[in-house]
Design a protein around this motif. Structure first.
Motif, PDB file in Angstrom:
ATOM      1  N   VAL A 155       0.840  -1.205   0.000  1.00 49.08           N
ATOM      2  CA  VAL A 155       0.000   0.000   0.000  1.00 49.08           C
ATOM      3  C   VAL A 155       0.870   1.247   0.000  1.00 49.08           C
ATOM      4  N   ALA A 156       1.933   1.261   0.799  1.00 53.51           N
ATOM      5  CA  ALA A 156       2.828   2.420   0.856  1.00 53.51           C
ATOM      6  C   ALA A 156       3.544   2.626  -0.476  1.00 53.51           C
ATOM      7  N   ALA A 157       3.997   1.545  -1.108  1.00 52.22           N
ATOM      8  CA  ALA A 157       4.704   1.670  -2.387  1.00 52.22           C
ATOM      9  C   ALA A 157       3.778   2.215  -3.476  1.00 52.22           C
ATOM     10  N   TRP A 158       2.547   1.702  -3.542  1.00 52.58           N
ATOM     11  CA  TRP A 158       1.595   2.191  -4.547  1.00 52.58           C
ATOM     12  C   TRP A 158       1.186   3.632  -4.255  1.00 52.58           C
ATOM     13  N   SER A 159       1.029   3.973  -3.008  1.00 56.27           N
ATOM     14  CA  SER A 159       0.676   5.356  -2.651  1.00 56.27           C
ATOM     15  C   SER A 159       1.803   6.315  -3.026  1.00 56.27           C
ATOM     16  N   ALA A 160       3.044   5.925  -2.745  1.00 54.79           N
ATOM     17  CA  ALA A 160       4.183   6.769  -3.102  1.00 54.79           C
ATOM     18  C   ALA A 160       4.297   6.919  -4.614  1.00 54.79           C
ATOM     19  N   ALA A 161       4.096   5.831  -5.345  1.00 53.45           N
ATOM     20  CA  ALA A 161       4.153   5.897  -6.809  1.00 53.45           C
ATOM     21  C   ALA A 161       3.062   6.814  -7.354  1.00 53.45           C
ATOM     22  N   PHE A 165       3.793  10.250  -9.380  1.00 51.67           N
ATOM     23  CA  PHE A 165       3.190  10.426 -10.703  1.00 51.67           C
ATOM     24  C   PHE A 165       2.360  11.702 -10.765  1.00 51.67           C
ATOM     25  N   LEU A 166       1.574  11.962  -9.738  1.00 55.84           N
ATOM     26  CA  LEU A 166       0.744  13.165  -9.712  1.00 55.84           C
ATOM     27  C   LEU A 166       1.594  14.432  -9.701  1.00 55.84           C
ATOM     28  N   VAL A 167       2.642  14.448  -8.895  1.00 60.71           N
ATOM     29  CA  VAL A 167       3.518  15.627  -8.816  1.00 60.71           C
ATOM     30  C   VAL A 167       4.227  15.853 -10.149  1.00 60.71           C
ATOM     31  N   VAL A 168       4.765  14.792 -10.750  1.00 65.13           N
ATOM     32  CA  VAL A 168       5.461  14.932 -12.033  1.00 65.13           C
ATOM     33  C   VAL A 168       4.495  15.399 -13.118  1.00 65.13           C
ATOM     34  N   SER A 169       3.278  14.849 -13.132  1.00 64.04           N
ATOM     35  CA  SER A 169       2.285  15.257 -14.129  1.00 64.04           C
ATOM     36  C   SER A 169       1.901  16.717 -13.957  1.00 64.04           C
ATOM     37  N   LEU A 170       1.668  17.127 -12.730  1.00 61.87           N
ATOM     38  CA  LEU A 170       1.312  18.529 -12.497  1.00 61.87           C
ATOM     39  C   LEU A 170       2.469  19.451 -12.875  1.00 61.87           C
TER      40      LEU A 170
END
Length: 194
Positions: A155-161, A165-170
């Motif tokens: 859960v932590a790994a998927w949340s971090a990914a 992804f959201l930060v890089v996309s923004l």
């Protein structure tokens, strides 16, 4: 053999083709010409342009998410209802998804790429409804079947990914283009000539 050629091919199929063409013309529907070049069938080209805009990226990721959920539903439904993989229901479900998924993806593509299309098509909505129904069935009948939740590391790994992804996309679509925009020139006043 002669009666089969006469009855089946010429009369039944010929009448069916002509009746179908009459209905198409009468309802003013689009005619498809499959035999324009029998050696090379005409196939539409799709240009998803995933990285063109944030909207396109999110739309394609949403479509991929729905596809993954559909595949996951297949395993959950087989496991919950104890259906063996070669069972006829599994094969019929695959045929149903194949026959609905092709026009559904085409309608979704039209919706995100054509500015004149304002509504999502019927097949795409039907795909979303069936996927949602399968998820609801899996949730309802899966209560207590899978007692162990996902490990905290997963859960932590998927949340971090997801956050990365959201930060890089923004940054790629919102922050970086704004910082590269040329600065507005200050307005100059026109000198009044007397």
């Amino acid at each position: 053999a002669f009666d089969h050629i006469l009855l089946d091919i010429i009369i039944c199929n010929g009448l069916g083709i002509h009746l179908g063409m009459f209905v198409l013309r009468r309802l003013q529907m689009k005619e498809y010409h499959f035999l324009t070049n029998p050696l090379r069938p005409h196939l539409s080209e799709f240009h998803w342009q995933v990285l063109e805009s944030f909207k396109h990226l999110m739309a394609v990721l949403f479509m991929l998410f729905i596809m993954i959920v559909v595949e996951l539903n297949a395993f959950y439904l087989k496991a919950l209802f104890w259906i063996p993989p070669p069972h006829a229901l599994v094969i019929l479900r695959l045929i149903l998804w194949w026959s609905l998924g092709l026009p559904g993806v085409r309608e979704f593509y039209q919706f995100i790429s054509d500015k004149n299309v304002k509504k999502l098509g019927t097949s795409a909505w039907l795909c979303l409804a069936i996927c949602s129904m399968e998820v609801l069935i899996s949730v309802k009948f899966g209560q207590g079947e899978f007692p162990h939740s996902a490990p905290i590391e997963v859960v932590a790994a998927w949340s971090a990914a997801f956050v990365v992804f959201l930060v890089v996309s923004l940054w790629f679509y919102r922050i970086r283009p704004a910082s590269r925009a040329p600065a507005a020139k200050p307005a100059t006043r026109a000198k009044k000539i007397s």
